[in-house]
Scaffold this motif. Structure first.
Motif, PDB file in Angstrom:
ATOM      1  N   ALA A 161      31.423 -34.545 -15.795  1.00 60.10           N
ATOM      2  CA  ALA A 161      32.243 -35.749 -15.967  1.00 60.10           C
ATOM      3  C   ALA A 161      33.573 -35.420 -16.625  1.00 60.10           C
ATOM      4  O   ALA A 161      34.602 -36.029 -16.297  1.00 60.10           O
ATOM      5  N   ALA A 162      33.582 -34.453 -17.541  1.00 57.82           N
ATOM      6  CA  ALA A 162      34.827 -34.084 -18.220  1.00 57.82           C
ATOM      7  C   ALA A 162      35.819 -33.480 -17.245  1.00 57.82           C
ATOM      8  O   ALA A 162      37.023 -33.800 -17.268  1.00 57.82           O
ATOM      9  N   SER A 191      34.385 -40.764 -20.109  1.00 59.16           N
ATOM     10  CA  SER A 191      34.004 -41.954 -19.332  1.00 59.16           C
ATOM     11  C   SER A 191      33.897 -43.208 -20.179  1.00 59.16           C
ATOM     12  O   SER A 191      33.546 -44.279 -19.671  1.00 59.16           O
ATOM     13  N   GLY A 192      34.202 -43.104 -21.473  1.00 58.96           N
ATOM     14  CA  GLY A 192      34.149 -44.265 -22.347  1.00 58.96           C
ATOM     15  C   GLY A 192      35.475 -44.999 -22.417  1.00 58.96           C
ATOM     16  O   GLY A 192      36.480 -44.563 -21.848  1.00 58.96           O
ATOM     17  N   GLY A 220      24.209 -37.639 -21.062  1.00 63.22           N
ATOM     18  CA  GLY A 220      24.422 -36.550 -20.114  1.00 63.22           C
ATOM     19  C   GLY A 220      23.174 -36.293 -19.307  1.00 63.22           C
ATOM     20  O   GLY A 220      22.552 -37.206 -18.757  1.00 63.22           O
ATOM     21  N   ASP A 221      22.777 -35.029 -19.230  1.00 64.11           N
ATOM     22  CA  ASP A 221      21.521 -34.647 -18.606  1.00 64.11           C
ATOM     23  C   ASP A 221      20.567 -34.211 -19.708  1.00 64.11           C
ATOM     24  O   ASP A 221      20.938 -33.443 -20.606  1.00 64.11           O
ATOM     25  N   SER A 222      19.325 -34.670 -19.627  1.00 57.37           N
ATOM     26  CA  SER A 222      18.369 -34.430 -20.711  1.00 57.37           C
ATOM     27  C   SER A 222      18.137 -32.953 -21.002  1.00 57.37           C
ATOM     28  O   SER A 222      17.839 -32.579 -22.135  1.00 57.37           O
ATOM     29  N   GLY A 223      18.284 -32.115 -19.983  1.00 57.37           N
ATOM     30  CA  GLY A 223      17.970 -30.706 -20.148  1.00 57.37           C
ATOM     31  C   GLY A 223      19.098 -29.849 -20.680  1.00 57.37           C
ATOM     32  O   GLY A 223      18.926 -28.635 -20.839  1.00 57.37           O
ATOM     33  N   ALA A 231      21.288 -40.299 -19.107  1.00 57.15           N
ATOM     34  CA  ALA A 231      22.144 -41.486 -19.024  1.00 57.15           C
ATOM     35  C   ALA A 231      23.554 -41.171 -18.549  1.00 57.15           C
ATOM     36  O   ALA A 231      24.375 -42.072 -18.406  1.00 57.15           O
ATOM     37  N   GLY A 232      23.844 -39.880 -18.314  1.00 57.33           N
ATOM     38  CA  GLY A 232      25.210 -39.537 -17.961  1.00 57.33           C
ATOM     39  C   GLY A 232      26.106 -39.593 -19.186  1.00 57.33           C
ATOM     40  O   GLY A 232      25.640 -39.721 -20.320  1.00 57.33           O
ATOM     41  N   PRO A 233      27.414 -39.529 -18.998  1.00 60.20           N
ATOM     42  CA  PRO A 233      28.342 -39.443 -20.135  1.00 60.20           C
ATOM     43  C   PRO A 233      28.599 -40.749 -20.859  1.00 60.20           C
ATOM     44  O   PRO A 233      29.261 -40.759 -21.896  1.00 60.20           O
ATOM     45  N   GLY A 234      28.124 -41.864 -20.347  1.00 59.45           N
ATOM     46  CA  GLY A 234      28.318 -43.131 -21.051  1.00 59.45           C
ATOM     47  C   GLY A 234      28.708 -44.307 -20.178  1.00 59.45           C
ATOM     48  O   GLY A 234      28.427 -45.458 -20.510  1.00 59.45           O
ATOM     49  N   ASP A 235      29.367 -44.051 -19.072  1.00 62.52           N
ATOM     50  CA  ASP A 235      29.752 -45.113 -18.143  1.00 62.52           C
ATOM     51  C   ASP A 235      28.500 -45.579 -17.403  1.00 62.52           C
ATOM     52  O   ASP A 235      27.867 -44.790 -16.692  1.00 62.52           O
ATOM     53  N   PRO A 236      28.097 -46.855 -17.524  1.00 65.00           N
ATOM     54  CA  PRO A 236      26.876 -47.316 -16.854  1.00 65.00           C
ATOM     55  C   PRO A 236      26.942 -47.193 -15.337  1.00 65.00           C
ATOM     56  O   PRO A 236      25.890 -47.124 -14.684  1.00 65.00           O
TER      57      PRO A 236
END
Length: 239
Positions: free
Chosen positions: A122-123, A202-203, A89-92, A10-15
């Motif tokens: 993203a950070a 990203s929130g 983030g990334d599932s892995g 889902a990435g860091p949170g930003d849709p």
């Protein structure tokens, strides 16, 4: 008929940082099993009528055991559903993906893995800096700041982690960073090595705090706060 599972980063949170493939799978899923950090507006992409199941884990808070999460995942798929397992983030990357893949394989359930924007990437973007630097930081290393019981892992490669010419990203490390910093400095990492704390990346409450390893360790020893965060240190560029 046995269902199918899509592991979606889902990435860091930003849709807006979702991939097109992630949005497509959310829009077609019968059930979405989501972590706390991948909820909120991202779930707005789930189709109407989809079953939404929160299975998130947060340090210091009541949360389902991994075996229970895997059981629920298998149960929905065995009911013939297309399931999206939504991970931040990334599932892995520190997402307990392996345990859930093992459960699906044991049950004979097919799956796919859709990558997401890693929170470390993203950070760095939020801080306005590159994660690597041509002449100063040719290596990036990711570590977790806590083991299965929440303590600092005992098998860390301190020689590698004390290299000031690398960029190190510490996941889930706010509570243990003061201890880690002490070990790093005892192994030769300078106290004034650049560091940053990226909270709620990203929130809506995103906060980037830049300083040094020593300063950040002292800050977190006094208070860690409740926001999810990453720590970066090493050969960081100035923003």
């Amino acid at each position: 008929m046995t269902g199918f599972v899509s592991f979606v980063g889902a990435g860091p949170g930003d849709p807006e940082l979702l991939t097109l493939k992630a949005v497509d799978r959310l829009g077609r899923a019968d059930a979405v099993l989501f972590d706390d950090l991948s909820s909120g507006p991202i779930l707005g992409h789930a189709r109407d009528g989809a079953t939404l199941v929160g299975v998130g884990k947060r340090a210091g808070r009541p949360s389902p055991k991994q075996a229970e999460v895997s059981r629920v995942l298998v149960e929905h798929a065995q009911a013939g559903q297309h399931v999206v397992r939504l991970k931040s983030g990334d599932s892995g990357i520190y997402g307990r993906l392996e345990e859930e893949l093992d459960a699906l394989k044991s049950a004979g359930i097919k799956y796919e893995i859709i990558p997401g924007v890693p929170s470390a990437i993203a950070a760095a973007a939020a801080a306005g800096i590159p994660l690597t630097r041509k002449h100063a930081a040719r290596r990036v290393q990711f570590i977790t700041g806590h083991d299965v019981v929440g303590a600092l892992p005992e098998d860390l490669n301190l020689a590698a982690l004390s290299d000031p010419n690398a960029v190190t990203v510490v996941f889930m490390g706010k509570g243990t960073f003061p201890q880690l910093a002490e070990l790093l400095m005892a192994n030769g990492l300078p106290d004034d090595t650049p560091a940053l704390l990226a909270e709620d990346v990203s929130g809506p409450d995103q906060k980037i705090t830049q300083g040094t390893v020593g300063e950040l360790a002292r800050q977190l020893a006094a208070s860690t706060g409740q926001k999810p965060a990453l720590i970066l240190y090493g050969a960081l560029a100035e923003s």
